[in-house]
Design a protein around this motif. Structure first.
Motif, short mmCIF file in Angstrom:
data_model
loop_
_atom_site.label_atom_id
_atom_site.label_comp_id
_atom_site.label_asym_id
_atom_site.label_seq_id
_atom_site.Cartn_x
_atom_site.Cartn_y
_atom_site.Cartn_z
N MET A 115 -15.59 46.40 -2.47
CA MET A 115 -16.00 46.88 -3.61
C MET A 115 -14.93 46.65 -4.71
O MET A 115 -14.95 45.94 -5.71
N THR A 141 -15.99 43.27 -7.24
CA THR A 141 -16.40 43.87 -8.22
C THR A 141 -15.51 42.96 -9.47
O THR A 141 -16.19 42.65 -10.38
N GLN A 144 -16.30 39.18 -9.87
CA GLN A 144 -17.89 38.86 -10.09
C GLN A 144 -17.93 39.34 -11.58
O GLN A 144 -18.78 38.53 -12.45
N ILE A 157 -20.48 44.47 -3.05
CA ILE A 157 -20.57 44.08 -4.56
C ILE A 157 -21.57 44.70 -5.41
O ILE A 157 -21.31 44.90 -6.47
N GLY A 182 -20.47 48.20 -6.38
CA GLY A 182 -19.45 48.15 -7.56
C GLY A 182 -20.14 47.64 -8.78
O GLY A 182 -19.86 48.23 -9.88
N LEU A 183 -21.14 46.69 -8.74
CA LEU A 183 -21.35 46.25 -10.00
C LEU A 183 -22.27 47.33 -10.70
O LEU A 183 -22.26 47.42 -12.09
N VAL A 229 -13.00 51.79 -8.85
CA VAL A 229 -12.94 51.13 -7.45
C VAL A 229 -11.74 51.25 -6.95
O VAL A 229 -11.80 51.15 -5.63
#
Length: 427
Positions: free
Chosen positions: A43, A47, A50, A178, A181-182, A199
């Protein structure tokens, strides 16, 4: 000691316990703590890659040409990759030689988590490109310190017949990390500082359960000589003497580059390649699809690989699936095709992550240097995540299109499939 669910290290053979090949299976508690730590790590690392980092860079630059933003992101990532090359094997080698009463790995896991988290918090407050780059490099070094030591615990404590399944619990949390986290940084908090801070907090909290598990200390008599010259010399592993290690490393580099090229520029691909007005929302959808297949493949196929006692065929098929996914993105650039590609990529990469990790632990040259050798292996996974955005950005800048990026992704994955066929000591 190999089963950390026991009360403590065995009294017998204290001089060989830390270096012995593990034979006792690790329990559910150990695996749960291991998976939880990796969930926080992924995460905190993915995160930003991305969403947070490219969005932060774009907001800082406000470029007239969107390609400039992509190139800037690629340069920051590429610089970070240079530090990965040094940090992974160096900190792995130092953890191999650590004689702390807390064990070889735990001090480095804890220290890396703190460096990683603090750097992320600092990163959230930066408003100039050079400062963003410096903070991201520091975060990347913390990531390397922590994961070099954590990865080595597989070879230290998990028997060969369980490594595919346990490695799946290293890779499955990647997909979950991912998506969670997003969701957190787009719905729970707003702004770069709050996103990075959240995070970072999750990273530290989720590392604690594994840090509470016992770790067998290295006896002073087992400690290799610690000098700068000796450590640097140990980083070289001869391909002639250890060809299976070299081919496994080559395969991992190629497949990881292919995967990183196929995923690291997805936000830009949606925004500028497809002109998607809902790019951030659709990125979450694609990541969710990817997540489901990564989890299913890493856990299910990792366990199947253990049962069959075979590794190479799984890595081969996994690499080819990623190549197909990349070619689909190259030749059918629309959102529906991207969803199909996300499923294929998740299926292939999930299988690759778990089984290739198990394969890597079986081709290590020296039990006393597991941390250093796996640190070198980890370069093959981490550097592509940092350098691929730069290569991809240069390809986009040269062509004005994302098609060459995905073609290169497919070519790398296919070449990685061929490389793993050269491994001979593992089925």
């Amino acid at each position: 000691m190999t089963n950390l669910d026991a009360a403590g290290p065995p009294a017998a053979a204290p001089m060989t316990a830390a270096l012995a090949e593990p034979v006792r299976r690790v329990g559910a508690g150990w695996i749960a703590a291991f998976a939880t730590a990796w969930f926080g790590i992924w995460m905190a690392q993915l995160t930003p890659v991305q969403l947070l980092l490219p969005a932060q860079i774009d907001a800082e630059l406000h470029p007239d040409d969107w390609v400039d933003s992509v190139v800037a992101f690629g340069i920051v990532s590429g610089i970070a990759s240079l530090f990965v090359i040094v940090a992974y094997p160096l900190t792995g080698a130092l953890s191999d030689r650590t004689t702390s009463r807390f064990g070889r790995r735990r001090p480095w896991i804890a220290g890396g988590a703190l460096v990683f988290a603090l750097a992320l918090v600092v990163l959230g407050f930066q408003t100039e490109l050079w400062a963003i780059g410096v903070a991201w490099v520091a975060a990347t070094v913390g990531f390397c310190i922590m994961t070099a030591a954590l990865t080595a615990t597989i070879s230290d404590q998990v028997p060969v017949g369980q490594r595919g399944f346990v490695s799946g619990w290293m890779s499955a949390p990647q997909a979950v990390g991912i998506i969670v986290g997003l969701v957190l940084v787009t719905t729970v908090v707003t702004g770069a500082a709050a996103g990075y801070g959240l995070v970072a907090l999750v990273l530290v909290v989720l590392a604690v359960p594994f840090l509470l598990r016992p770790d067998v200390p290295l006896a002073p008599g087992e400690r290799a000589r610690v000098t700068a010259k000796h450590v640097v010399a140990s980083l070289w592993i001869s391909p002639r003497e250890h060809p299976d290690f070299a081919w496994t490393l080559t395969s991992r580099v190629l497949v990881s580059v292919g995967n990183a090229l196929g995923t690291s520029l997805l936000l830009y691909f949606l925004m500028f390649g497809l002109g998607d007005a809902q790019a951030e929302d659709d990125l979450i959808v694609l990541t969710l699809i990817y997540m489901v297949f990564v989890i299913a493949a890493s856990l299910g196929l990792g366990r199947l690989s253990d049962r069959l006692g075979r590794r190479r065929v799984f890595v081969l098929v996994a690499s080819l699936l990623q190549a197909v996914a990349a070619l689909l993105l190259a030749f059918v650039p629309d959102l529906t095709a991207a969803m199909v590609a996300a499923g294929l990529l998740g299926l292939g990469y999930g299988c690759f992550l778990s089984v290739d990790q198990a394969l890597a632990t079986q081709v290590l040259p020296d039990a006393a240097a597991r941390g250093k050798d796996l640190g070198i292996m980890n370069i093959a996974s981490a550097v592509p995540q940092s350098i691929a955005p730069l290569f991809g950005a240069l390809a986009v800048a040269a062509s004005g299109s994302f098609t060459p990026v995905f073609l290169l992704s497919g070519l790398c994955a296919f070449a990685g499939a061929l490389a793993v066929l050269r491994v001979r000591s593992v089925r």
